[in-house]
Scaffold this motif. Structure first.
Motif, PDB file in Angstrom:
ATOM      1  N   ASP A 260       4.231   6.827   8.885  1.00 16.25           N
ATOM      2  CA  ASP A 260       3.092   6.323   8.113  1.00 16.25           C
ATOM      3  C   ASP A 260       3.268   4.841   7.820  1.00 16.25           C
ATOM      4  N   VAL A 261       4.493   4.455   7.433  1.00 15.37           N
ATOM      5  CA  VAL A 261       4.781   3.064   7.074  1.00 15.37           C
ATOM      6  C   VAL A 261       6.152   2.658   7.608  1.00 15.37           C
ATOM      7  N   ASN A 296       1.533   3.786  11.599  1.00 21.18           N
ATOM      8  CA  ASN A 296       0.202   3.564  11.045  1.00 21.18           C
ATOM      9  C   ASN A 296       0.079   2.197  10.376  1.00 21.18           C
ATOM     10  N   LYS A 297       1.013   1.868   9.469  1.00 20.19           N
ATOM     11  CA  LYS A 297       0.984   0.560   8.797  1.00 20.19           C
ATOM     12  C   LYS A 297       2.379  -0.054   8.809  1.00 20.19           C
ATOM     13  N   ALA A 362       0.568  -0.982   2.016  1.00 18.47           N
ATOM     14  CA  ALA A 362       0.758  -0.227   3.255  1.00 18.47           C
ATOM     15  C   ALA A 362       0.644   1.272   3.006  1.00 18.47           C
ATOM     16  N   CYS A 366      -2.380   3.949   4.616  1.00 15.50           N
ATOM     17  CA  CYS A 366      -1.776   4.594   5.791  1.00 15.50           C
ATOM     18  C   CYS A 366      -2.441   5.916   6.167  1.00 15.50           C
ATOM     19  N   VAL A 374       4.639  10.240   1.838  1.00 20.39           N
ATOM     20  CA  VAL A 374       4.599   9.199   2.869  1.00 20.39           C
ATOM     21  C   VAL A 374       5.873   9.214   3.715  1.00 20.39           C
TER      22      VAL A 374
END
Length: 422
Positions: A260-261, A296-297, A362, A366, A374
């Motif tokens: 995700d991050v 994703n971010k 972020a 996300c 996350v």
């Protein structure tokens, strides 16, 4: 409280645990001895004659033990009666000036004192010819006038294109020795055609000038030399592609398919030409290369001291900090994009006031429903990924992965009073 702080104030930041990633650490212990063995082959010694002036091309990348490799190569040439000198071979790096390129070598430890050979730096080039598609082929003026040419570089996957030959001997010859004009010419048609243009340009230079040999290394996942080869012109044409395959096998990676991050503490030209290696992050500056995790971010927090304000790569991230932007030298950074024709990495990512806000931004964006779950990874930079930090949501994944080992319990992030990581 400003509107951004209001939007981010309730976003939870996950607890993180330190995790070891296991890679093969096989490397050459006595590199000088291994290199001398390869240099002292009859097919190499027969190429060097007493009194020859020999240009030794050395680049700007952080090649493992570059000073030792260069010094050993220089000593070998001197023993055979040659008169070697070093030419910076780095396209447009160092601000595309002769002094700047000498400074880059000095930062790497490559000086006359450390290597035993003088450095002759110029941005002047000589045009040797053109490819069939009309692209001009240039070579460094001092290198062009030498009686012999030697190139030192490591072989590794490129960050913006794919082909049998990517970053290595041929790229060093065509783009590195071509200086700013050669780099510009090779990039003119974009990375879509780089896999064709790099070898074609290199072959013209090797045919038009007295190319002697190349010293090639392949590094392991810890950026330590695991293979060293000394290659004639024909060897490069025949075998560089095989070393490229080995380099790809040894490449370090993040053992996650989707994140995700991804938080990266620092980027810089001393880390990668792209500031951070896209082969690690999965974020490539062009559509002509793929690999790595689906992120994703992505957040980048700071620049390395060694990059001297060159923030190339910041635009590949989604978020950054005001601290990084304040350190950015836009002229040097934008020169990178103008030469490579790839301008997305030189854009400034969405900029937040501090580390905490950038990381929260972020997480907020996300595209997951429960922010407490996350899937986040934090790394210092893309060169140092043997130990990383991983969010609690990835605990079970880490526990069951054969190449990952949790070495601490999850802990809170340590932000100072300014919202930056302590």
């Amino acid at each position: 409280m400003g509107i951004l702080q209001e939007l981010l104030k309730d976003i939870p930041v996950p607890r993180m645990m330190k995790v070891k990633q296991r890679f093969d650490n096989e490397k050459i212990e006595d590199l000088t001895a291994a290199l001398n063995e390869k240099l002292n082959q009859e097919k190499i010694t027969s190429l060097v004659k007493p009194g020859m002036s020999i240009a030794v091309a050395v680049g700007s990348r952080g090649v493992d033990r570059i000073v030792e490799i260069t010094a050993a190569t220089i000593a070998f040439l001197k023993e055979l009666g040659a008169e070697p000198f070093i030419v910076p071979s780095m396209g447009s790096h160092g601000g595309a000036t002769a002094e700047g390129q000498t400074d880059v070598l000095r930062h790497l430890g490559v000086t006359e004192e450390s290597t035993g050979a003088p450095i002759r730096s110029t941005m002047e080039v000589v045009k040797l010819g053109e490819l069939e598609n009309g692209l001009p082929v240039y070579v460094d003026k001092y290198a062009s006038e030498a009686d012999g040419l030697v190139v030192i570089n490591r072989i590794k996957p490129h960050t913006a294109f794919r082909g049998p030959v990517e970053s290595g001997m041929m790229k060093m010859i065509s783009i590195g020795l071509g200086k700013q004009k050669g780099a510009e010419a090779c990039h003119q048609m974009g990375f879509k055609y780089m896999a064709e243009n790099v070898p074609a340009m290199a072959k013209i230079i090797m045919n038009e000038r007295p190319f002697l040999f190349g010293v090639a290394t392949v590094e392991n996942a810890f950026d330590k030399a695991a293979i060293v080869e000394v290659m004639t012109k024909q060897d490069i044409i025949d075998y560089e592609k095989d070393l490229q395959v080995k380099a790809k096998e040894m490449l370090p990676k993040l053992f996650f398919d989707q994140l995700d991050v991804l938080v990266i503490d620092e980027i810089g030209k001393n880390i990668s030409g792209d500031g951070m290696d896209p082969n690690i992050t999965g974020r490539f500056p062009t559509p002509y290369a793929t690999g790595g995790p689906d992120v994703n971010k992505m957040v980048v927090l700071d620049l390395t001291h060694e990059t001297e304000g060159n923030a190339n790569g910041v635009g590949t991230a989604d978020f950054t900090t005001q601290r990084l932007v304040d350190k950015m030298d836009r002229e040097v950074t934008y020169a990178n994009g103008l030469t490579s024709t790839v301008c997305a990495p030189t854009k400034i990512a969405t900029t937040l006031a501090n580390d905490q806000e950038a990381i929260k931004a972020a997480i907020k964006t996300c595209n997951i429903l429960d922010f407490t779950k996350v899937k986040m990874v934090r790394i210092k930079n893309t060169l140092e990924i043997a130990e990383i930090e991983v969010s609690e949501a990835l605990y079970d994944y880490v526990k069951n992965h054969p190449q990952l080992e949790a070495v601490t319990e999850p802990v809170e992030w340590a932000f100072d009073e300014n919202g930056n990581l302590a």
